[in-house]
Design a protein around this motif. Structure first.
Motif, PDB file in Angstrom:
ATOM      1  N   ALA A 149       0.683  -1.223   0.100  1.00  0.00           N
ATOM      2  CA  ALA A 149      -0.084   0.131   0.249  1.00  0.00           C
ATOM      3  C   ALA A 149       0.761   1.409   0.008  1.00  0.00           C
ATOM      4  CB  ALA A 149      -1.102   0.116   1.166  1.00  0.00           C
ATOM      5  N   GLN A 150       2.009   1.240   0.508  1.00  0.00           N
ATOM      6  CA  GLN A 150       2.910   2.408   0.611  1.00  0.00           C
ATOM      7  C   GLN A 150       3.552   2.538  -0.617  1.00  0.00           C
ATOM      8  OE1 GLN A 150       5.287   3.060   4.141  1.00  0.00           O
ATOM      9  NE2 GLN A 150       4.173   1.227   5.297  1.00  0.00           N
ATOM     10  N   ILE A 151       4.024   1.522  -1.203  1.00  0.00           N
ATOM     11  CA  ILE A 151       4.892   1.899  -2.536  1.00  0.00           C
ATOM     12  C   ILE A 151       4.139   1.599  -3.732  1.00  0.00           C
ATOM     13  CG2 ILE A 151       7.047   0.825  -1.233  1.00  0.00           C
ATOM     14  CD1 ILE A 151       6.593  -1.995  -2.701  1.00  0.00           C
ATOM     15  N   GLY A 152       2.660   1.642  -3.725  1.00  0.00           N
ATOM     16  CA  GLY A 152       1.996   1.697  -5.205  1.00  0.00           C
ATOM     17  C   GLY A 152       1.323   0.358  -5.429  1.00  0.00           C
ATOM     18  N   GLY A 153       1.522  -0.550  -4.910  1.00  0.00           N
ATOM     19  CA  GLY A 153       1.136  -1.824  -5.276  1.00  0.00           C
ATOM     20  C   GLY A 153      -0.154  -2.133  -4.651  1.00  0.00           C
ATOM     21  N   VAL A 154      -1.053  -3.418  -4.932  1.00  0.00           N
ATOM     22  CA  VAL A 154      -2.171  -3.689  -4.487  1.00  0.00           C
ATOM     23  C   VAL A 154      -2.120  -4.682  -3.418  1.00  0.00           C
ATOM     24  CG1 VAL A 154      -4.454  -4.783  -5.331  1.00  0.00           C
ATOM     25  CG2 VAL A 154      -2.786  -3.530  -7.023  1.00  0.00           C
ATOM     26  N   PRO A 155      -2.726  -4.169  -2.064  1.00  0.00           N
ATOM     27  CA  PRO A 155      -2.567  -5.105  -0.900  1.00  0.00           C
ATOM     28  C   PRO A 155      -2.978  -6.497  -1.069  1.00  0.00           C
ATOM     29  CG  PRO A 155      -3.129  -2.821  -0.282  1.00  0.00           C
ATOM     30  CD  PRO A 155      -3.461  -3.004  -1.823  1.00  0.00           C
ATOM     31  N   ALA A 156      -4.333  -6.771  -1.874  1.00  0.00           N
ATOM     32  CA  ALA A 156      -4.676  -7.901  -2.037  1.00  0.00           C
ATOM     33  C   ALA A 156      -3.833  -8.877  -2.686  1.00  0.00           C
ATOM     34  CB  ALA A 156      -6.169  -7.797  -2.770  1.00  0.00           C
ATOM     35  N   LEU A 157      -3.251  -8.437  -3.805  1.00  0.00           N
ATOM     36  CA  LEU A 157      -2.208  -9.006  -4.638  1.00  0.00           C
ATOM     37  C   LEU A 157      -1.074  -9.374  -3.899  1.00  0.00           C
ATOM     38  CD1 LEU A 157      -1.987  -7.518  -8.316  1.00  0.00           C
ATOM     39  CD2 LEU A 157      -2.549  -9.906  -7.682  1.00  0.00           C
ATOM     40  N   ALA A 158      -0.560  -8.450  -3.018  1.00  0.00           N
ATOM     41  CA  ALA A 158       0.522  -8.721  -2.291  1.00  0.00           C
ATOM     42  C   ALA A 158       0.467 -10.106  -1.283  1.00  0.00           C
ATOM     43  CB  ALA A 158       1.034  -7.504  -1.588  1.00  0.00           C
TER      44      ALA A 158
END
Length: 241
Positions: A149-158
């Motif tokens: 969430a902090q670096i521009g990703g998708v939390p669910a995908l992570a």
């Protein structure tokens, strides 16, 4: 048959359905793992996920309905991770003498895991948000979601990538360590556990605990180091880039 369908509909809508189903499936999966001699293919987490997902798909059970009961187990993840500190406390003297090398090894392993995932994704032409979701794949899922969430990703995908990484690591670890001819004495088990905890976080640590106490202790240490280092350094590095 009609009575069975009515019973299933009632149970599936009950708040404790997720809790009961998870516990029952995991007990069966654990029994399979023990019977197989803890074979990699019989990893209890992987087997449980596969069975529960199949049942939910076959019955049309929504995930929120399942999680309404399973959240009680989810809550226990925190205390379970804290409990990994006990084996470390028993080896405190050895850890004090090695702390510098352990931190450097954890930093190198975490950097390699993130860089290789992002690099491979970039070569394959994956979108930027997917790449950012891949970066924290070797950190335990709740922390990976926060980092993404902090670096521009998708939390669910992570979370999905972290879970897959853990299961792949638990499945392939014995074969890879054998290929590298790592010893199976106490020192070798410590090396195996630390590598597994670094690459495959909680699922890897759980597998290491099943195999050997020394491996489990160092896997728990590696898991903790990855959480701290990744949470502090990864957002900083991507912000600078």
């Amino acid at each position: 048959m009609a009575n069975f369908v009515e019973l299933w509909v009632y149970l599936a809508s009950a708040p404790l359905f997720g809790l009961t189903a998870t516990l029952a499936v995991y007990v069966l999966a654990q029994a399979l793992s023990v019977r197989s001699g803890h074979a990699p293919w019989a990893n209890p987490v992987m087997v449980s996920v596969a069975i529960l997902a199949s049942v939910m798909l076959a019955t049309g059970t929504a995930y929120p309905t399942y999680f309404a009961g399973a959240q009680f187990i989810h809550f226990l993840l925190g205390p379970a991770v804290v409990a990994l500190g006990w084996p470390l406390w028993q080896r405190l003297a050895a850890l004090r003498s090695r702390w510098g090398r352990l931190v450097l090894a954890s930093l190198a392993g975490g950097s390699a895991a993130a860089a290789s995932a992002v690099g491979l994704g970039w070569v394959l032409g994956l979108p930027g948000d997917v790449l950012m979701s891949l970066a924290p794949k070797s950190v335990t899922a709740p922390v990976a979601m926060g980092i993404a969430a902090q670096i521009g990703g998708v939390p669910a995908l992570a979370a999905v990538f972290a879970a897959l990484t853990g299961m792949v690591g638990a499945l392939s670890a014995r074969w890879l360590f054998g290929l590298m001819r790592l010893p199976t004495d106490a020192q070798g088990m410590a090396l195996r556990g630390f590598a597994l905890g670094t690459a495959s976080h909680g699922i890897g640590a759980a597998h290491a605990l099943q195999v050997h106490a020394e491996a489990g202790a160092y896997a728990g240490l590696a898991l903790g180091l990855q959480v701290v280092l990744a949470a502090v350094l990864m957002p900083l590095v991507f912000r600078l880039l």
